[in-house]
Write an enzyme that holds these catalytic residues in place. Structure first.
Site: not given
Length: 495
Positions: A318, A349
């Site tokens: 990521n 998140h």
């Protein structure tokens, strides 16, 4: 999920059409912005229904904040609003509508749009308010010197290439692509005289796209055939915990978490291929003259699977989100930048408790891995044979530590996460604390040394990648390969 895949495949075809018939050499930037935005909103509407209105609302209000607040403080207000709006949407989705459901939902694209909104707000603040000498090299290169129009803003946030799965890109990179300035470079002559203007041939992305689609196919095949046979939830099965030996349990922990990764490989690699197919994502030619289409790539699979340190794993996972965390939080934090960065990552998140357990565990693992590496690694690198053994051991330890850390991220809830950790007697938590008590960490220092010694792993970038990938443009080709140093891409473009 089917809608998501269908939309991404449609976006891939649209990207080929966009590059062929709406190339910057044939069409004005205005038309390219309009088409990219309308296609993006159509895909969002098809995939998520009227929930796609959240994308327009979040972007529209953020743009209004930018206009009325002014460049001095707009980055703070945009940051709070965009992250707050995302969090409210995540809370309503998780705790009101669909707890624990893994299906694609509208909050996923909102996470990417939140990154774009906040990144651009900070870049405008840097370019239009702060003094040039107060900026770091990366901030100076990414700084935006004029306020974008509403169309440019919506195109950046909601274009069809990245609205469903990203990845994040800088505003300057995107505008440069839309306006067709990606391949207009300046080359410095070897004798040190003034730059000589030089236009580079538009490279073809076909080979890069084909390679990435092959990776997507293999990842999807692995996910559909293997992943379902190795569920992470089996790690907390009562019979398995009671009968399996410790080596077997840790081996299954590793393979089950490894099997959970291909779905991310598929989604992120397909998103990267879509951007490449449209002509976006070219970074440079390497020393052999081969094109590199990894400007906005989000992962490096080989380095992930064969990582020999916690940091190496996270450096290649990521990637664009890590750059975002580094730019909007770590580099700007006035105190405890590592802790603030972990907290921001957890909030971004989502609101599942498992995310916070993972990131709290990640803090311990990060600090312990750093302490071990700083204090003992140099004893094992002198002899090649010893180093090979050291690399094998650290690879095994890294894979187990990563798997142990991210179990709550997959299980989501507190009870199953604590069931797993208690069945392992919190062994790696305790081991990490003991390591921190035994081995000293390097002292935090200000300035450059601070970033060299205590840069958080969630920033995930080596210094070379930081300079080359996002802030510089390699201009190597046959006639200039021995003459040109890596220079800031944006300094080479006439604004």
């Amino acid at each position: 999920q089917v809608n998501f895949v269908v939309c991404q495949l449609f976006a891939l075809l649209a990207a080929v059409w966009f590059r062929t018939y709406l190339h910057s050499s044939k069409t004005s930037p205005f038309i390219r912005h309009v088409v990219a935005t309308l296609l993006g909103l159509y895909l969002a509407l098809f995939c998520f229904g009227w929930y796609a209105l959240h994308f327009v609302i979040q972007s529209g209000i953020s743009y209004y904040i930018m206009i009325i607040i002014g460049v001095e403080n707009m980055h703070k207000y945009c940051f709070v609003f965009a992250l707050g709006y995302l969090t409210v949407c995540q809370i309503t989705r998780v705790y009101i509508f669909d707890y624990g459901q893994y299906s694609a939902d509208f909050s996923g694209p909102m996470m990417i749009i939140t990154q774009k909104i906040t990144s651009l707000a900070f870049e405008i603040h840097d370019g239009m308010f702060r003094k040039n000498e107060d900026l770091t090299p990366s901030q100076r290169c990414l700084a935006v010197r004029r306020m974008p129009s509403l169309l440019e803003y919506l195109s950046y946030n909601c274009n069809f290439m990245g609205i469903l799965a990203g990845p994040l890109c800088s505003y300057k990179d995107y505008i440069t692509f839309i306006e067709g300035r990606s391949y207009q470079l300046q080359q410095s002559e070897a004798n040190g005289k003034e730059d000589t203007k030089y236009e580079q041939t538009d490279p073809s992305p076909n080979i890069a796209v084909a390679q990435k689609l092959l990776v997507c196919g293999l990842s999807l095949l692995f996910h559909m055939t293997i992943t379902k046979t190795l569920p992470v939830e089996y790690n907390i099965d009562d019979h398995f915990r009671a009968t399996a030996s410790w080596p077997v349990r840790f081996f299954y922990l590793y393979v089950s978490l490894m099997a959970a990764r291909p779905k991310y490989y598929f989604a992120w690699t397909l998103a990267d291929a879509i951007n490449n197919a449209a002509g976006f994502g070219f970074r440079c030619y390497d020393k052999n003259g081969v094109t590199r289409w990894d400007l906005i790539s989000n992962l490096r699979i080989q380095q992930i699977e064969f990582s020999t340190s916690f940091k190496m794993f996270l450096d290649n996972w990521n990637i664009q989100t890590a750059l975002w965390l580094k730019r909007v939080c770590y580099e700007r934090a006035t105190f405890s930048p590592t802790i603030q960065t972990f907290i921001l990552s957890a909030i971004w998140h989502g609101v599942y408790p498992g995310y916070y357990l993972t990131f709290l565990t990640g803090v311990l693992m990060t600090l312990a891995a750093r302490a071990i590496r700083n204090n003992i690694r140099h004893y094992f690198v002198e002899s090649p044979a010893v180093k090979v053994c050291y690399d094998i051991i650290t690879w095994m330890a890294t894979q187990v530590a990563i798997s142990y850390t991210v179990v709550p991220f997959v299980l989501l809830s507190v009870k199953p996460s604590f069931t797993f950790y208690s069945s392992c007697y919190f062994c790696l938590h305790i081991a990490s604390i003991l390591v921190l008590l035994v081995f000293p960490l390097k002292r935090t220092q200000k300035g450059i040394k601070k970033h060299e010694t205590v840069q958080p792993v969630w920033s995930k970038t080596l210094e070379e990648e930081n300079l080359l990938q996002k802030n510089s443009y390699s201009t190597t080709n046959n006639s200039f390969s021995q003459k040109q140093e890596i220079t800031c891409r944006y300094q080479a473009l006439k604004q």
